[in-house]
Design an enzyme around this catalytic site. Structure first.
Site: not given
Length: 339
Positions: A165, A239, A335
């Protein structure tokens, strides 16, 4: 001609549905729009924020600068041989629509990334991933314009510095470039990846014994739809936290203390822990704090129950970070980009 609007509401430009205002706002529908905007004094004098689908950001305050909405469209095949095809997509294309376009052509590689919210231009910034596949696995190159100079630059995979990520665009090149297109190298003779997560079980439930990329895509869509709330129904950014990576000793010690620990061994010998499981076992699945909440089906997702402020959602994330650390000694990382 590019229209610059003032005191512009961003509520419909972020999937959390958070009310925030931009001092200035403009939409880019062509490269000429971008070039015209770059020469504008408001552009040169303002802090800038580029948005696509708004699916990976949390506004905690108004943005005292220029918000640019990337609306660049277009998909084209630029190179192919008997085995592979390179497909270039403009940055403003909706990610899932692009994935479906590729699957319809039987170009394999993106099917495990079906139904991820957002636009194509954001995919390499975040190195989006799901069910054992990441953008870096199929990435060829991207084109971007430098914010300060307006000069075009091409980035290859090495230059993007992809991680979990992560990419160069979240660190040393953060806010320095406007991505205009991304090129992917896809397979014309695809081999499906069904080893990760619940894909195999879902395919079995679907009655599929020999899946192709369409069946894998549908399985992923089914799984995501069953777990993740639709941002059009309830505000969320998917998420909210990364799955933390730990070394073998940390994993073994946690496994002794928590026999049900959900983790996946990685190629580098580390273990990726399921952040959703950690949050759930910390007692926070379905937890409600005012207008913000942890989703009752997937603890990795934070939701806006109606009129939450960005500060409320952020405060909830802080509570989760502390609770998980207190129980497991693990520090989760967000995130979502906090603005």
């Amino acid at each position: 001609m590019v229209r610059i609007q003032e005191n512009f509401s961003l509520k419909h430009l972020n999937t959390f549905g958070i009310e925030a205002k931009a001092k200035y706002y403009a939409e880019i529908n062509s490269i000429s729009d971008l070039q015209e905007l770059i020469s504008n004094k408001i552009y040169s004098d303002s802090e800038k924020l580029i948005v696509g689908g708004g699916s990976n950001m949390l506004f905690t305050k108004d943005f005292n600068g220029l918000v640019l909405k990337n609306n660049l469209k277009g998909i084209e095949v630029i190179k192919e041989d008997a085995d592979f095809v390179e497909v270039r997509s403009a940055a403003g294309e909706v990610w899932h629509d692009f994935v479906m376009w590729c699957i319809d052509k039987n170009y394999g590689g993106l099917e495990n990334l079906s139904l991820i919210p957002g636009c194509v231009g954001a995919s390499p910034m975040q190195n989006i991933g799901a069910y054992g596949v990441e953008i870096k696995d199929v990435f060829s190159e991207l084109e971007a314009y430098e914010v300060a100079t307006g000069k075009k630059q091409v980035f290859n995979k090495v230059q993007c510095k992809f991680g979990y990520r992560e990419s160069v665009f979240k660190h040393e090149q953060k806010n320095r470039f406007i991505i205009t297109s991304v090129t992917f190298r896809l397979s014309k003779k695809p081999k499906v990846n069904t080893s990760y997560g619940a894909i195999s079980s879902e395919l079995e439930a679907m009655g599929v014994k020999e899946p192709g990329i369409k069946e894998v895509s549908q399985a992923v869509i089914n799984i995501r739809s069953s777990k993740l709330p639709d941002p059009k129904v309830i505000g969320n950014a998917g998420s909210f936290f990364k799955n933390p990576e730990v070394d073998k000793n940390v994993y073994r010690n946690l496994k002794i203390r928590f026999s049900g620990l959900v983790a996946y061994e990685m190629e580098n010998g580390k273990y990726k822990l399921a952040a959703g499981w950690l949050i759930e076992k910390a007692g926070l699945k379905g937890y409600v704090d005012g207008n913000a909440a942890v989703h009752d089906k997937q603890a990795l997702v934070l939701v806006n129950k109606g009129n939450a402020t960005g500060s409320e959602v952020y405060a909830l994330s802080e509570h989760i970070l502390q609770a998980v650390f207190n129980k497991f000694g693990i520090t989760l990382e967000r995130e979502v980009n906090i603005i």
